[in-house]
Design a protein around this motif. Sequence first.
Motif, PDB file in Angstrom:
ATOM      1  N   LYS A  93      16.401  26.329 -20.477  1.00  0.00           N
ATOM      2  CA  LYS A  93      16.132  24.895 -20.636  1.00  0.00           C
ATOM      3  C   LYS A  93      17.310  24.063 -20.127  1.00  0.00           C
ATOM      4  CE  LYS A  93      13.490  21.511 -22.157  1.00  0.00           C
ATOM      5  NZ  LYS A  93      13.283  21.294 -23.608  1.00  0.00           N
ATOM      6  N   GLY A  94      18.531  24.507 -20.403  1.00  0.00           N
ATOM      7  CA  GLY A  94      19.711  23.791 -19.926  1.00  0.00           C
ATOM      8  C   GLY A  94      19.750  23.724 -18.410  1.00  0.00           C
ATOM      9  N   ALA A 109      25.718  24.040 -11.430  1.00  0.00           N
ATOM     10  CA  ALA A 109      26.469  25.235 -11.815  1.00  0.00           C
ATOM     11  C   ALA A 109      26.050  25.641 -13.224  1.00  0.00           C
ATOM     12  CB  ALA A 109      27.968  24.971 -11.768  1.00  0.00           C
ATOM     13  N   GLY A 110      25.601  26.873 -13.358  1.00  0.00           N
ATOM     14  CA  GLY A 110      25.291  27.400 -14.679  1.00  0.00           C
ATOM     15  C   GLY A 110      26.584  27.781 -15.383  1.00  0.00           C
ATOM     16  N   VAL A 111      26.860  27.124 -16.487  1.00  0.00           N
ATOM     17  CA  VAL A 111      28.162  27.267 -17.155  1.00  0.00           C
ATOM     18  C   VAL A 111      28.098  28.343 -18.231  1.00  0.00           C
ATOM     19  CG1 VAL A 111      29.915  26.108 -18.545  1.00  0.00           C
ATOM     20  CG2 VAL A 111      28.787  24.882 -16.679  1.00  0.00           C
ATOM     21  N   GLU A 136      23.158  38.743 -21.138  1.00  0.00           N
ATOM     22  CA  GLU A 136      22.003  38.000 -21.650  1.00  0.00           C
ATOM     23  C   GLU A 136      22.016  36.552 -21.155  1.00  0.00           C
ATOM     24  OE1 GLU A 136      19.990  37.478 -26.075  1.00  0.00           O
ATOM     25  OE2 GLU A 136      22.177  37.651 -25.904  1.00  0.00           O
ATOM     26  N   GLN A 137      23.186  35.917 -21.207  1.00  0.00           N
ATOM     27  CA  GLN A 137      23.277  34.517 -20.812  1.00  0.00           C
ATOM     28  C   GLN A 137      23.195  34.352 -19.293  1.00  0.00           C
ATOM     29  OE1 GLN A 137      26.855  32.487 -22.088  1.00  0.00           O
ATOM     30  NE2 GLN A 137      26.051  30.476 -21.554  1.00  0.00           N
ATOM     31  N   VAL A 138      23.937  35.184 -18.573  1.00  0.00           N
ATOM     32  CA  VAL A 138      23.961  35.067 -17.104  1.00  0.00           C
ATOM     33  C   VAL A 138      22.582  35.330 -16.516  1.00  0.00           C
ATOM     34  CG1 VAL A 138      24.879  36.099 -14.995  1.00  0.00           C
ATOM     35  CG2 VAL A 138      26.422  35.565 -16.900  1.00  0.00           C
ATOM     36  N   SER A 139      21.872  36.317 -17.060  1.00  0.00           N
ATOM     37  CA  SER A 139      20.539  36.632 -16.520  1.00  0.00           C
ATOM     38  C   SER A 139      19.591  35.446 -16.688  1.00  0.00           C
ATOM     39  CB  SER A 139      19.968  37.872 -17.207  1.00  0.00           C
ATOM     40  OG  SER A 139      19.766  37.655 -18.583  1.00  0.00           O
ATOM     41  N   ALA A 140      19.709  34.732 -17.796  1.00  0.00           N
ATOM     42  CA  ALA A 140      18.864  33.550 -18.007  1.00  0.00           C
ATOM     43  C   ALA A 140      19.190  32.453 -17.003  1.00  0.00           C
ATOM     44  CB  ALA A 140      19.026  33.037 -19.432  1.00  0.00           C
ATOM     45  N   LEU A 141      20.480  32.243 -16.732  1.00  0.00           N
ATOM     46  CA  LEU A 141      20.877  31.209 -15.783  1.00  0.00           C
ATOM     47  C   LEU A 141      20.471  31.568 -14.361  1.00  0.00           C
ATOM     48  CD1 LEU A 141      24.407  30.413 -17.264  1.00  0.00           C
ATOM     49  CD2 LEU A 141      22.410  28.903 -17.305  1.00  0.00           C
ATOM     50  N   LEU A 142      20.663  32.841 -13.990  1.00  0.00           N
ATOM     51  CA  LEU A 142      20.267  33.259 -12.640  1.00  0.00           C
ATOM     52  C   LEU A 142      18.758  33.149 -12.449  1.00  0.00           C
ATOM     53  CD1 LEU A 142      22.574  36.384 -12.121  1.00  0.00           C
ATOM     54  CD2 LEU A 142      22.818  34.121 -11.069  1.00  0.00           C
ATOM     55  N   ASP A 147      22.667  26.965  -8.664  1.00  0.00           N
ATOM     56  CA  ASP A 147      23.318  27.098  -7.362  1.00  0.00           C
ATOM     57  C   ASP A 147      24.610  27.900  -7.437  1.00  0.00           C
ATOM     58  OD1 ASP A 147      21.476  25.382  -5.857  1.00  0.00           O
ATOM     59  OD2 ASP A 147      22.269  23.794  -7.152  1.00  0.00           O
ATOM     60  N   ALA A 148      25.210  27.957  -8.616  1.00  0.00           N
ATOM     61  CA  ALA A 148      26.470  28.677  -8.795  1.00  0.00           C
ATOM     62  C   ALA A 148      26.600  29.028 -10.267  1.00  0.00           C
ATOM     63  CB  ALA A 148      27.653  27.817  -8.346  1.00  0.00           C
ATOM     64  N   ILE A 149      27.491  29.958 -10.559  1.00  0.00           N
ATOM     65  CA  ILE A 149      27.876  30.253 -11.943  1.00  0.00           C
ATOM     66  C   ILE A 149      29.321  29.801 -12.110  1.00  0.00           C
ATOM     67  CG2 ILE A 149      28.374  32.054 -13.630  1.00  0.00           C
ATOM     68  CD1 ILE A 149      25.423  31.688 -13.319  1.00  0.00           C
ATOM     69  N   MET A 150      29.570  29.030 -13.164  1.00  0.00           N
ATOM     70  CA  MET A 150      30.925  28.582 -13.473  1.00  0.00           C
ATOM     71  C   MET A 150      31.360  29.215 -14.798  1.00  0.00           C
ATOM     72  SD  MET A 150      32.422  24.737 -14.230  1.00  0.00           S
ATOM     73  CE  MET A 150      32.269  24.131 -12.551  1.00  0.00           C
ATOM     74  N   LEU A 151      32.377  30.053 -14.736  1.00  0.00           N
ATOM     75  CA  LEU A 151      32.974  30.637 -15.934  1.00  0.00           C
ATOM     76  C   LEU A 151      34.097  29.705 -16.361  1.00  0.00           C
ATOM     77  CD1 LEU A 151      33.107  34.354 -14.697  1.00  0.00           C
ATOM     78  CD2 LEU A 151      31.302  33.214 -16.020  1.00  0.00           C
ATOM     79  N   LYS A 152      33.931  29.089 -17.535  1.00  0.00           N
ATOM     80  CA  LYS A 152      34.742  27.929 -17.882  1.00  0.00           C
ATOM     81  C   LYS A 152      35.412  28.080 -19.245  1.00  0.00           C
ATOM     82  CE  LYS A 152      34.191  22.896 -18.410  1.00  0.00           C
ATOM     83  NZ  LYS A 152      33.223  21.799 -18.562  1.00  0.00           N
ATOM     84  N   SER A 153      36.641  27.568 -19.356  1.00  0.00           N
ATOM     85  CA  SER A 153      37.379  27.481 -20.629  1.00  0.00           C
ATOM     86  C   SER A 153      37.854  28.826 -21.148  1.00  0.00           C
ATOM     87  CB  SER A 153      36.537  26.771 -21.706  1.00  0.00           C
ATOM     88  OG  SER A 153      36.235  25.454 -21.315  1.00  0.00           O
TER      89      SER A 153
END
Length: 615
Positions: A93-94, A109-111, A136-142, A147-153
């Motif tokens: 949803k995000g 960017a999927g954070v 689990e989280q990355v597969s949902a975003l992909l 357009d990109a994955i951002m690994l943040k904080s």
Amino acid sequence: MSALHLESSSIRDWTVAGALVCDGSMALELAKRGFTERPCDRYNLTSGVIVERIHVDFIDAGARLLQTNTQSANRFALESSMLSARVHEINRKGAWLARSAAGSRAVVAGVVGPCGRLMRPLGPVEPEDLRSSFHEQVSALLASSVDAIMLKSFIDLDELEIAIDVVRSQSLHIPLIALKSFPEDGSVLAGSFPSDVAHRLRGHGVQAIGSNGTVGPQRMIGIIESLRVSDLPLVAIPDIGIPTIIDGQPMYNAEPAYVAAAARRLVEHGAAIIGADGGADVAQVRAIAEAVAGAEIGSSPVVTKRSAVHHEDEQAEAMPTSFMQSITQRRVVTVELDVPRGLDMSSVVEGARYLRDHGIDAVNISDGARARLRMSPIAISKLVTEQTGMECISHLACRDRNMVALQSELIGAHEMGIRNILAVTGDPTHIGDFPSATSVYDVDSIGLVRAMGHMNHGKDLMGNPLGSRTGFCISCAVNPAADDLGREIDRLAMKAEQGAHVAFSQPIFDVELLDRFLDRIKDIDIRFMLGIIPLRTIRHAEFLHYEVPGMTIPSWVRERMRAATSTEEATDIGIEIAVSFLDAVLDRVSGIYLMPPFKKYDIAVRILSNINLQR
């Protein structure tokens, strides 16, 4: 929008016409609208229209990179709000809300943020569970075509590297941005640490590296300068300043013009993707977008700084303590002192002086045993050392201090000359003088051992440089009579792996039990101090057996003590049991750790006079 090459899947193409501006703080904009619950990722499910509207507002302000509202959308971070079962839904949803808002005007960017808990050995999270959570989280975003994955904080580099590996295990081609958050500490940032991070991340198949949060715009300029050792595109997303906390909410004072001017300098110093994090509302992003328009990425010359902080391999190794030197050469003896309540430590000082005069190598100073209020063991150790010259083994419990305070305590102890530390988890507060007090347990004894192990290599727990190495003799506790002996031995092996040099045991009375235990730990590289407690009466024996956690007094020992007709006879029996036990096992241990009761330090001397230490 075609000039920005947003249809491309290359970060370099996205920034060919200039710096790419990303959006600001979703949490702040939600809070301004009255949505203050944490984590704010929950609002993807309940208030999607508001989340999408905020994305659109950021785009209208000039943002061309939208971050999905999913930084805390992992099973660990969502557990407290009972949303762990909806990880996939919240992330999908995000991503959908950001994609709907972006259209052809921005990239998404999927954070993914850190799990919010410490990994073993510092905390409870197993690396494989962490991998599973990220997967689990990355597969949902992909699956949502970000357009990109951002690994943040990410603060912990090990955790960041695990997250990178998880992303790359699912997609070799998705543009991957890795952001490390650095401490707001000029002495750390002035050294080579940010450059070391850049070199480390460059080999992991990421397309851009950088930093976000925790520091303001000025500190971020120094970080970006240090990261320019890499040829990858750089990302700078500082907080707009250091907040003041009012009623639990962060309040920022930095004005948009100040933040915008700093953002332009960041672009000129090499930031290809620019934005702001904590405190950055729509007005801040608009000011940034206007300020960086036309700025040339990396136009400022690279400033080569001479690091005042030496690399680990350049730092001199600290001298080992006298106790550490002694235990590597011969069998040693320590005695635990009874720490009284209150301010008067004269009995402790006199006990240490008496034991020093009788050839004892060191004394143990406990840290609020059974959660009782007692003077700091570091302070007592300093008093004892100064007034008697006796070396101290200072116990340090994890119960009362968070991981910042524990490391501060260790640094202070080291500089006061207190360098023999025995790490203990500590008894819970509910059994002590203040049952309603908080038991902290940020880390347990394994984590505390790891902290000292890192410090002995010139780093803190998160890998930030200290500037020089410490010289701790690291000790830990072990219970050879533990109910779950396999777990106890596994934990001892982990302590040794993290840097423990010496293990002090709980009191033991059974020769066969000790032999079995020593056989099982023979491959663990650690020196073993045998715990001996001379029993004084049957009441003493029964109290230890039934009321003190971790203590086991065999029935045959209790029966012998029960047969005594006087305190004097019982004391003699207790000494006889200890001497007989030591005669049977002394050749298999590195030393003796005596715990005489009720300040009867002469009992320790009597025991030693009846055995052959062969020192």
